[in-house]
Design a protein around this motif. Structure first.
Motif, PDB file in Angstrom:
ATOM      1  N   HIS A 136      75.685  74.933  22.582  1.00  0.00           N
ATOM      2  CA  HIS A 136      74.917  75.760  23.165  1.00  0.00           C
ATOM      3  C   HIS A 136      75.399  75.675  24.673  1.00  0.00           C
ATOM      4  O   HIS A 136      76.189  75.128  25.092  1.00  0.00           O
ATOM      5  CB  HIS A 136      73.367  75.130  23.240  1.00  0.00           C
ATOM      6  N   LYS A 137      74.590  76.609  25.538  1.00  0.00           N
ATOM      7  CA  LYS A 137      74.913  76.969  26.756  1.00  0.00           C
ATOM      8  C   LYS A 137      75.215  75.785  27.794  1.00  0.00           C
ATOM      9  O   LYS A 137      75.738  75.938  28.732  1.00  0.00           O
ATOM     10  CB  LYS A 137      74.173  77.975  27.592  1.00  0.00           C
ATOM     11  N   TRP A 155      73.040  82.284  19.551  1.00  0.00           N
ATOM     12  CA  TRP A 155      71.929  81.845  20.028  1.00  0.00           C
ATOM     13  C   TRP A 155      71.468  83.304  20.905  1.00  0.00           C
ATOM     14  O   TRP A 155      71.917  84.294  21.143  1.00  0.00           O
ATOM     15  CB  TRP A 155      72.170  80.759  21.395  1.00  0.00           C
ATOM     16  N   GLN A 156      69.790  83.217  20.953  1.00  0.00           N
ATOM     17  CA  GLN A 156      69.165  84.493  21.587  1.00  0.00           C
ATOM     18  C   GLN A 156      68.316  83.714  22.549  1.00  0.00           C
ATOM     19  O   GLN A 156      67.532  82.815  22.161  1.00  0.00           O
ATOM     20  CB  GLN A 156      68.594  85.467  20.522  1.00  0.00           C
ATOM     21  N   GLY A 157      68.019  84.531  23.693  1.00  0.00           N
ATOM     22  CA  GLY A 157      67.217  83.648  24.738  1.00  0.00           C
ATOM     23  C   GLY A 157      66.248  84.700  25.397  1.00  0.00           C
ATOM     24  O   GLY A 157      66.719  85.664  25.721  1.00  0.00           O
ATOM     25  N   SER A 162      65.809  79.477  24.060  1.00  0.00           N
ATOM     26  CA  SER A 162      66.713  80.255  23.490  1.00  0.00           C
ATOM     27  C   SER A 162      66.621  79.693  22.087  1.00  0.00           C
ATOM     28  O   SER A 162      66.290  78.371  21.701  1.00  0.00           O
ATOM     29  CB  SER A 162      67.920  80.219  23.714  1.00  0.00           C
ATOM     30  N   ARG A 163      66.867  80.305  20.887  1.00  0.00           N
ATOM     31  CA  ARG A 163      67.007  80.032  19.579  1.00  0.00           C
ATOM     32  C   ARG A 163      68.066  80.398  18.811  1.00  0.00           C
ATOM     33  O   ARG A 163      68.710  81.445  19.158  1.00  0.00           O
ATOM     34  CB  ARG A 163      65.618  80.203  18.741  1.00  0.00           C
ATOM     35  N   LEU A 259      60.425  85.646  19.696  1.00  0.00           N
ATOM     36  CA  LEU A 259      61.802  84.869  19.530  1.00  0.00           C
ATOM     37  C   LEU A 259      61.747  83.544  18.767  1.00  0.00           C
ATOM     38  O   LEU A 259      62.479  83.300  18.117  1.00  0.00           O
ATOM     39  CB  LEU A 259      62.205  84.475  21.050  1.00  0.00           C
TER      40      LEU A 259
END
Lengths: 261, 207
Positions: A136-137, A155-157, A162-163, A259
């Protein structure tokens, strides 16, 4: 120290293979992290096995007496046996006579087996430690083994949340990794179905308590909460697709809702 | 010494409560199957387990045909994987139960979700070695199966190396990484395993 565990009823259903698939995945992920639940599951599995195999009351069950078609008839048994044992390819078929020697030898092997078991155990620990890594980031983390066969979408945030959703075939529930950055918060919410959270990394707190790595939290429609995290966290979440959040109203007002769910 | 396995599931007087011998007998049978593919021992196991698996299958799968399939699939696993059973780890009944439960779980997945991915081994890991020895990759080759029966006699640590290198066609480096062990260990285990295999197969063919 893990403080929140699945209930005994959930663990029992898990051991017996009776939970929904997606719920089995998240329970298995907790069990992998939790020695206490590993022992519980081992005990419950043993009990389930005893119930199925060691209560010799087959003849007492009426349906079996009456409908010969539902019991395992002799012809079919023989056919199956032949079928399975023809999978034998190493030509030891003639050893079907039980001799005392064979038995003694068998017992000897049994002991040898136990010795090599230690090796095998060490070996399998090594293998299971070698988990799939997901990044992840802010870093990366090992995925629970139960998720080995699943693919995660990117990942979308939105903001600090984010998920990454797992591609998994369950019409009612969605399985995702949820990451909340340091100091992040999810606004107060409730849901029509269930929300199961397994904390994989970091910690968070809500109106009901403070949670750490390995904690398993099962909420239903009676709970309302607003999780907040100081140090940041990554969770595995299983959420039922709530009608409330899929309708236009909440989508417009709350992109976060969309989200997460 | 008189072995009472002939009475499995047929003699009600000898039920499990009054006969601690049963557990040992099941273990002995499993071991005979593991070591010698002993058909008599397997037949005893079959007669003990099959009707009970059938009953379990009927209650979960609601279909006579599928319950029969569960019996066949589970007992096939018992036949093929008997060497993975270890009496030090738990009862024979528990081991067979896990095979049955997992098979049933994956069957239900196929019915309910039309999903062919089998998840049960990830959810209830029995032995990490099994995951490495993905049988689907080589099950159709008779020679491979023949060799495999010898491979199965190797210590598990060596088995996983042989299976990784020859069946999954991993490089030794990949395998070392996958198993989390040094490359040197992979090489030495491979050497050991190969020399053992050679010995075993040599013995067999010169008999």
């Amino acid at each position: 120290m893990i403080n929140y565990h699945p209930t005994l009823a959930v663990l029992t259903a898990f051991a017996q293979g009776d939970l929904e698939d997606s719920i089995s995945l998240i329970v298995a992920s907790h069990v992998q992290m939790c020695e206490h639940c590993q022992q519980e599951v081992a005990k419950l599995t043993e009990a389930a096995a005893e119930q199925v195999f060691e209560q010799d009351n087959l003849e007492d069950i009426e349906p079996f007496k009456e409908t010969t078609s539902s019991s395992l008839n002799m012809a079919l048994s023989i056919e199956m046996l032949d079928d399975i044992m023809s999978l034998d390819v190493d030509g030891t078929a003639e050893q079907s006579n039980f001799k005392e020697e064979t038995l003694t030898e068998g017992l000897k092997h049994l002991n040898q087996h136990n010795d090599s078991y230690e090796d095998a155990l060490n070996q399998s620990n090594i293998v299971s430690q070698n988990a799939r890594i997901i990044s992840h980031k802010d870093g990366e983390l090992p995925l629970p083994r139960a998720l080995n066969s699943l693919n995660a979408a990117p990942w979308q945030g939105v903001g600090k949340v984010s998920r990454a959703r797992f591609q998994f075939n369950d019409d009612e529930r969605r399985l995702s990794l949820l990451k909340i950055d340091k100091g992040g918060q999810i606004p107060q919410h409730t849901h029509t179905g269930i929300e199961i959270t397994l904390l994989l990394e970091g910690s968070f707190e809500d109106d009901m308590g403070r949670y750490q790595k390995g904690d398993f939290i099962w909420l239903d429609k009676d709970h309302t909460h607003s999780p907040i995290t100081q140090e940041g966290c990554v969770c595995l979440t299983l959420v039922s697709d709530s009608l409330y959040f899929t309708q236009g109203f909440s989508k417009l007002l709350n992109p976060l809702g969309k989200l997460i769910y | 010494m008189q072995l009472s396995i002939n009475n499995f599931g047929t003699d009600k007087e000898n039920s499990i409560a009054t006969q601690p011998q049963l557990a040992t007998d099941l273990c002995v049978c499993l071991d005979l199957v593991a070591q010698h593919k002993d058909k008599k021992a397997f037949t005893e196991l079959f007669h003990f387990f099959a009707p009970k698996i059938k009953r379990f299958g009927l209650s979960k799968l609601n279909s006579d045909a599928m319950a029969n399939e569960l019996v066949q699939d589970t007992m096939t696993l018992v036949w093929k994987k008997a060497h993975l059973f270890h009496s030090s780890k738990g009862a024979a009944t528990t081991w067979v139960y896990t095979l049955m439960r997992n098979t049933c779980f994956d069957t239900l997945r196929k019915i309910k979700h039309k999903d062919e991915i089998s998840l049960s081994d990830d959810i209830w890991p029995t032995d990490a070695e099994e995951a490495l020895a993905d049988e689907a990759d080589f099950k159709d080759h008779l020679l491979n199966e023949k060799v495999l029966s010898y491979v199965d006699n190797l210590p598990l640590a060596q088995q996983s190396i042989i299976k990784g290198v020859y069946y999954q066609e991993l490089t030794q480096e990949q395998l070392a990484k996958q198993l989390g062990i040094p490359l040197g260990t992979v090489k030495s285990r491979l050497r050991l395993a190969l020399s053992k295999l050679k010995q075993q197969m040599g013995d067999k063919y010169h008999d």
